[in-house]
Design an enzyme around this catalytic site. Sequence first.
Site, short mmCIF file in Angstrom:
data_model
loop_
_atom_site.label_atom_id
_atom_site.label_comp_id
_atom_site.label_asym_id
_atom_site.label_seq_id
_atom_site.Cartn_x
_atom_site.Cartn_y
_atom_site.Cartn_z
CB CYS A 199 -1.05 -0.12 1.30
SG CYS A 199 -2.27 1.57 1.13
NE ARG B 134 -6.51 -6.17 -0.44
CZ ARG B 134 -6.50 -4.92 -0.35
NH1 ARG B 134 -5.44 -4.26 -1.18
NH2 ARG B 134 -7.13 -4.20 0.30
CB CYS C 158 -7.34 10.51 -15.32
SG CYS C 158 -6.75 9.62 -14.05
CB CYS D 236 -3.97 13.97 -15.78
SG CYS D 236 -2.50 14.54 -15.25
CG ASP E 266 -5.36 8.29 -4.61
OD1 ASP E 266 -5.47 8.77 -3.38
OD2 ASP E 266 -5.49 7.27 -5.38
CB CYS F 266 6.95 2.07 -21.79
SG CYS F 266 7.22 2.28 -23.87
#
Length: 432
Positions: A27, A139, A264, A270, A286, A359
């Site tokens: 995270c 997780r 976006c 953006c 974010d 990429c």
Amino acid sequence: MTTQAPSAFHILAKPTGAICNLDCKYCFFLSKEHLYPGSRFRMSDAVLETYLRQYIQAQRGPEVDIAWQGGEPTLMGLDFFQRAVELAEQCKRPGQTVRYSMQTNGVLLNDDWCRFFRANRFLIGLSLDGPRALHDAYRVDKGGHGTFDKVMRAARLMQEHQADFNILTTVHAANADYPLEVYRCLRDEVGTQYIQFIPIVERANETGFQEGNTVTERSVGAEQFGRFLMTIFDEWVRRDVGRVFVQTFDVALGNWLGAPPSLCIFAPTCGNALALEHTGDLYACDHFVEPNYLLGNIKDTPMIELVASDKQRQFGRDKKETLPRYCRACEVRFACHGECPKNRFIETPDGEPGLNYLCAGYKAFFNHIDRPMRIMAQLIRQGRAPAEIMALLDREEQEFRAGLARLGRNEPCPCGSGRKVKHCHGRATTRK
């Protein structure tokens, strides 16, 4: 209305800041806690009211999307979101519709939460990384225990209450080599129709900011991510078009149709998707909740002025203006546009900075799907369903197999690989 303000923009609101009841190893947001030392990490009623009033008033269109994320937003408790819905309905203009969404790990969901989601038409993004072993790799809860069973319980509860949800699946080192296991778990075991795949690209640094040009061992590799998407696409395009909706595939089809990008990261510019912290601090994105990208606080400066500020408008333009020459000349630029700026930290083959870390994977994926996308785009232009591609590809496969069966083992494979039949598609099907 400020002249530079977009007609619509999106805010991802974080009422608990970075605080979460899990300890997911990858995270990127948990480290943001240090930005607010001493904070209780709870959005106050005053900030909530200011946010909703300013945000709804700033939207010029008939629809307003209110999105909650974290950390873990359900830690605020159900009462907070009941107040939020009441306030939003009071703030909306005549003829305006408010739509609600929330991203959650699902651990705290119960019948009351699910009834609330259903009654107020929330769209829930539930985090699940695939089958138990793959999900539980990273997780975990604060005790280091896997959370698969708790997430599956949340999915079943929402299904029982007919609450709308999609699955958010991060793609990382632990699950990226198992694309079909992940996809089939989501499609067949969970029974979801809507899936988002989110690549984990975690910078290796101590700050938690978008700094440095190396990634952690948990991050997905570029080519690995491309293979993950291509493998799932090949199954999806042959059996699930119109039944399962994968965000990356849907957005790509829109790009092949020439529609404005709906996500976006694949748009030329953006800057219209921002993040609001629990304090009222507004950040450029974010993925850039860090001091250099703080625009201001909505308690001090109206939100619309921050969104329309020169700083934020330039942030959005930089996505296009800093695109390397290698990208500008790329045959799939129309589908990618350099992807998210947060991942642009490696060099092009000729040494120019600003190439996206992913990429190689995206380039392989977008070239791989070119023909099927062209076919589906043409079907849509003809007023037909893109799902017709499944029957078309099935016929092609049958014809290919029939032709293959007529060839000798040492003849060139008709697929064009340059290899003999026995070393290519005829390994298990050619005559002895």
